[in-house]
Enzyme design. Structure first.
Site, PDB file in Angstrom:
ATOM      1  CE  LYS A  82      -3.746   1.732   2.917  1.00 62.44           C
ATOM      2  NZ  LYS A  82      -4.379   1.544   4.101  1.00 62.44           N
ATOM      3  CB  SER A 158      -7.657   3.416   3.367  1.00 61.84           C
ATOM      4  OG  SER A 158      -6.864   2.735   4.371  1.00 61.84           O
ATOM      5  CB  SER A 182      -7.683   0.192   6.395  1.00 62.70           C
ATOM      6  OG  SER A 182      -8.630   1.328   6.436  1.00 62.70           O
TER       7      SER A 182
END
Length: 480
Positions: A82, A158, A182
């Site tokens: 990420k 996220s 997330s």
């Protein structure tokens, strides 16, 4: 050699093929890079890729493994991170163009750990701006496309790009972060496996922060077994992250295949089921029969503490306060350049008083103590990861009230676990009638990652949900 396409094989399957010389690390990397180049222009899972570095590491891994210098199953396997994780020489943008020149001078601790295990970085995946949102939308860098529908649907956030990249076969594993869900939310909505470790189990050094109280680092993978291998290699103490010091380090692999016979599981009959989509309720409830058939005791518990945790977190007070402090520079000086879906919510953290913040964190401690007492006779809880499946993106961007409503709803079941400091694993357990993935969430006490992984692995050995992949026939130039 496995008949499953390379890009949809698990880490353990790829590792076996590499060691049997059915495929080389260079060929594995080439397969994934080609697929990214072919498909990611539409899927938008990646923020950047590093093919030259990946091929160099793949060639080195191939030489080492074939010479007998084998670092283990992760050696020669590609992965992604990420875009909150520092990778030396690459920008860490945290989903914002404001940080396009934020070039990392060193690797994040978890990236270093995976490099030591011989894994090969493919690139960095897109995220919700500053990791602040469960829906998965980013109006700055663009929203990753949930691969289960031609029509744009939310990927979950996220760690949106990490989930899409694994689900679409653009990497066998991607690291994410989880503050309110997330890792687990996008895992559930995209049909992959996601582990949320206990805070402090994995170092956060070199990861762009959202909440110092609740940020945790975990993998998104094709299977619980793969998640176990990754977690085993990234967990541990780090002097640069004091949340990791003095905490237990466990061998989650030693009990992975012990099955579930005699384990005490319970459906948490609480707010987890409010406003739930009927297909999700049916699929998750059916998981109880599977665990029973495997020898587990499956019952029910009120677990009313979940409602208390939800009420305490109703306005995200602690997270918003900490998020504001982490991003004060951008909020105060570049507010109009931020994603409005993030900025308009995060700025509210400026109003959090010291009294409100401290009283909330004190209440957290009380709730966490009560949760442990409630789980004293239960090994793990079974709940839906999310109460709704992926929904169309239309209207979410233009209607702030609608976005806020759905964002709160989709975060509810996962955020409860963050407040209570539980560890959790989300595994695919079915599909809605419209064909969207459904996630089962397995909650356990803090530092029992071995238990949730063991349960997830047993479930996946008895089911095929985690082997389902999006057809992607609608995607031009697809090789799916």
């Amino acid at each position: 050699m496995s008949e499953i396409p390379v890009h949809f094989r698990t880490i353990t399957e790829l590792a076996k093929d590499i060691r049997e010389r059915n495929i080389s690390p260079v060929e594995v990397v080439e397969s994934f890079i080609d697929r990214i180049n072919s498909m990611d222009g539409f899927l938008n899972a990646y923020q950047c890729i590093c093919p030259e570095q990946a091929f160099a590491r793949a060639k080195a891994a191939e030489i080492d493994i074939y010479k007998g210098y084998d670092l283990g199953p992760l050696h020669g396997i590609p992965y992604a991170v990420k875009d909150l994780f520092d990778v030396k020489g690459l920008p860490t943008t945290a989903g914002s163009s404001l940080l396009k020149n934020n070039i990392a001078s060193s690797d994040a601790a978890s990236v270093k750990a995976l490099n030591r295990s011989g894994m090969i970085l493919l690139g960095k995946t897109n995220t919700v701006q500053f990791a602040y949102g469960g829906i998965g939308i980013n109006t700055d860098h663009g929203t990753p496309h949930n691969p289960w529908s031609k029509t744009p649907h939310i990927p979950g956030g996220s760690s949106s790009g990490s989930a899409v990249s694994v689900a679409a076969g653009l990497t066998p594993m991607a690291l994410g972060s989880d503050t309110g869900g997330s890792v687990r939310i996008p895992s559930a909505l995209c049909g992959v496996t996601g582990l949320k470790p206990t805070v402090g189990s994995v170092s956060r050094t070199g990861v762009y922060p959202l909440s110092m109280s609740m940020d945790s680092i975990g993998p998104l993978t094709r299977s619980a077994e793969d998640a176990a291998w990754v977690y085993q290699n990234i967990q541990g103490h780090d002097i640069e992250d004091d949340t990791t010091l003095g905490l237990p380090v466990s061998n989650v692999l030693s009990s992975l295949n012990e099955g579930v016979k005699g384990l005490r599981l319970a459906f948490a009959e609480s707010v987890f089921w409010d406003n739930i989509h009927p297909d999700i309720e049916k699929a998750v409830r059916n998981c109880g029969d599977i665990f029973k058939a495997l020898g587990a005791e499956v019952g029910h518990t009120d677990f009313t503490i979940a409602a208390d945790a939800q009420k305490l977190n109703s306005n995200g007070l602690v997270i918003s306060g900490e998020a504001y402090m982490a991003n004060k520079e951008w909020l105060e000086n570049h507010f109009d350049q931020m994603d409005p879906l993030v900025a308009n919510r995060m700025i509210k953290g400026k109003q959090v008083s010291a009294e409100s913040y401290l009283s909330s964190t004190v209440e957290w401690k009380r709730l966490r103590s009560q949760a442990l007492k409630s789980l004293s006779t239960i090994d793990a809880l079974l709940v839906p990861t999310t109460c709704i499946p992926a929904i169309p993106i239309d209207n979410l961007i233009s209607d702030d009230a609608f976005y806020t409503e759905k964002n709160i709803l989709i975060l509810r079941n996962t955020a409860i676990g963050n407040i209570l400091n539980l560890c959790a694993l989300s595994v695919p357990c079915g599909f809605t009638q419209e064909g969207f993935p459904i996630g089962l969430m397995i909650y356990a006490k803090p530092y029992r990652e071995d238990l949730v992984l063991r349960l997830g692995h047993a479930f996946q050995k008895a089911t095929e949900w985690h082997r389902k992949t999006p057809g992607l026939q609608w995607l031009k130039n697809s090789e799916a």
